[in-house]
Scaffold this active site. Structure first.
Site, PDB file in Angstrom:
ATOM      1  N   CYS A 101       0.751  -1.264  -0.110  1.00 33.70           N
ATOM      2  CA  CYS A 101      -0.051  -0.100  -0.075  1.00 33.70           C
ATOM      3  C   CYS A 101       0.894   1.382  -0.077  1.00 33.70           C
ATOM      4  O   CYS A 101       1.336   1.577  -1.006  1.00 33.70           O
ATOM      5  CB  CYS A 101      -1.124  -0.146   1.213  1.00 33.70           C
ATOM      6  N   ARG A 136     -12.544   5.990  -2.024  1.00 29.04           N
ATOM      7  CA  ARG A 136     -11.606   5.070  -1.290  1.00 29.04           C
ATOM      8  C   ARG A 136     -12.139   3.783  -1.564  1.00 29.04           C
ATOM      9  O   ARG A 136     -13.156   3.394  -1.358  1.00 29.04           O
ATOM     10  CB  ARG A 136     -11.413   5.519   0.021  1.00 29.04           C
ATOM     11  N   HIS A 199      -3.454  -5.718   2.562  1.00 31.70           N
ATOM     12  CA  HIS A 199      -3.168  -5.866   4.091  1.00 31.70           C
ATOM     13  C   HIS A 199      -3.563  -7.187   4.468  1.00 31.70           C
ATOM     14  O   HIS A 199      -4.431  -7.850   3.699  1.00 31.70           O
ATOM     15  CB  HIS A 199      -3.825  -4.783   4.706  1.00 31.70           C
TER      16      HIS A 199
HETATM   17  N1  GLN Z   1      -2.319   6.754   2.162  1.00 32.18           N
HETATM   18  C1  GLN Z   1      -2.148   5.814   0.898  1.00 32.18           C
HETATM   19  C2  GLN Z   1      -3.466   6.047   0.422  1.00 32.18           C
HETATM   20  O1  GLN Z   1      -4.542   6.198   0.888  1.00 32.18           O
HETATM   21  C3  GLN Z   1      -1.934   4.608   1.558  1.00 32.18           C
HETATM   22  C4  GLN Z   1      -2.937   4.038   2.517  1.00 32.18           C
HETATM   23  C5  GLN Z   1      -2.167   2.442   3.161  1.00 32.18           C
HETATM   24  O2  GLN Z   1      -1.225   2.413   3.337  1.00 32.18           O
HETATM   25  N2  GLN Z   1      -3.235   1.832   3.507  1.00 32.18           N
HETATM   26  O3  GLN Z   1      -3.259   5.506  -0.816  1.00 32.18           O
END
Ligand code: GLN
Length: 252
Positions: A101, A136, A199
């Site tokens: 990520c 998101r 994750h």
């Molecule tokens: N901040 C980054 C995004 O939103 C990574 C988020 C994350 O590592 N879960 O893409």
């Protein structure tokens, strides 16, 4: 192997977890524990170093693990990584790396920071990260691994996307979830470097991926290693994945 990179069986696999305090979202630091467990269970000795901000990143590791992080901790990690060359030098010299990520974005050619500005990444993956159009990406992901066809399982929570350049290949093809946000692809791989939005921790949920990274580090195939608890977890997560496509993967 801490000291060399020949494909000869290393005496000890050096695992380096990079800034788990900043880049340890959703238990990503557990990736180090997972890969160490799968090595030691086969009698392969390991060393596990967790490098925190302020500490130098050793250059002699065999496998580097970089986790995810919220925008601000990602910015702090980027500053630290710019100031020291340990990770870049190790990967350029042939070490393996898993970047999750925010980690994927930091290893890319460029990514978009929390203020919307385009920033240079380490360029260790031929990937460009921008912002996902729309909401998101949050939720369970099921993808088919381009490495071995297995079901790749994980959890995503990101606004970043990923567009692969010609040197990078996808890690998986998405059945459920968003992944890279383009062409139904998930993650990237280039040599021994893997980037993913998953994750879980991803190496706990996907032992085949942990074993692939480990096999690269030791330079030979590994004996199979069944883990009933992980298989139970995978079945449970696949049952939780909602769509027909996932059901097809579950059967296949
Ligand atoms: N901040 C980054 C995004 O939103 C990574 C988020 C994350 O590592 N879960 O893409």
């Amino acid at each position: 192997m801490l000291g060399g990179r020949s494909p000869v069986r290393p005496e000890r696999v050096g695992i380096v977890v990079v800034y788990p305090r900043l880049l340890g979202l959703y238990g990503d630091r557990g990736n180090g524990i997972a890969v160490q467990h799968r090595a030691e269970a086969r009698g392969i000795p390991t060393s596990l170093v967790e490098v925190e901000p302020g500490d130098p990143i050793p250059e002699q590791g065999d496998l580097y693990l970089v986790g995810g992080g919220e925008d601000r901790s990602m910015t702090a990690a980027a500053r630290l990584l710019d100031a020291q060359a340990g990770l870049r030098r190790a990967v350029e010299a042939g070490a393996g790396c898993l970047a999750v990520c925010a980690g994927l974005q930091l290893l890319a050619r460029e990514y978009v920071g929390h203020d919307g500005s385009v920033r240079p990444g380490l360029g260790l993956l031929d990937v460009t990260c921008g912002r996902l159009p729309g909401p998101r990406a949050v939720g369970e992901v099921v993808a088919r691994s381009e490495i071995d066809g297995s079901a790749l399982l994980g959890f995503e929570n990101h606004q970043g996307d990923a567009v692969l350049g010609p040197l990078a290949r996808p890690l998986g093809v998405v059945a459920v979830g968003r992944g890279n946000g383009h062409d139904r692809l998930e993650g990237a791989r280039q040599g021994r470097v893997i980037g993913t939005y998953l994750h879980g921790p991803v190496l706990v949920r996907n032992p085949a991926l942990a074993d692939w990274l480990l096999a690269q580090a030791v330079g030979h195939d590994l004996a199979p290693l069944a883990d009933a608890r992980v298989e139970r977890l995978r079945r449970e997560r696949l049952r939780a994945a909602p769509t027909l496509r996932a059901r097809r993967l579950r059967r296949g």
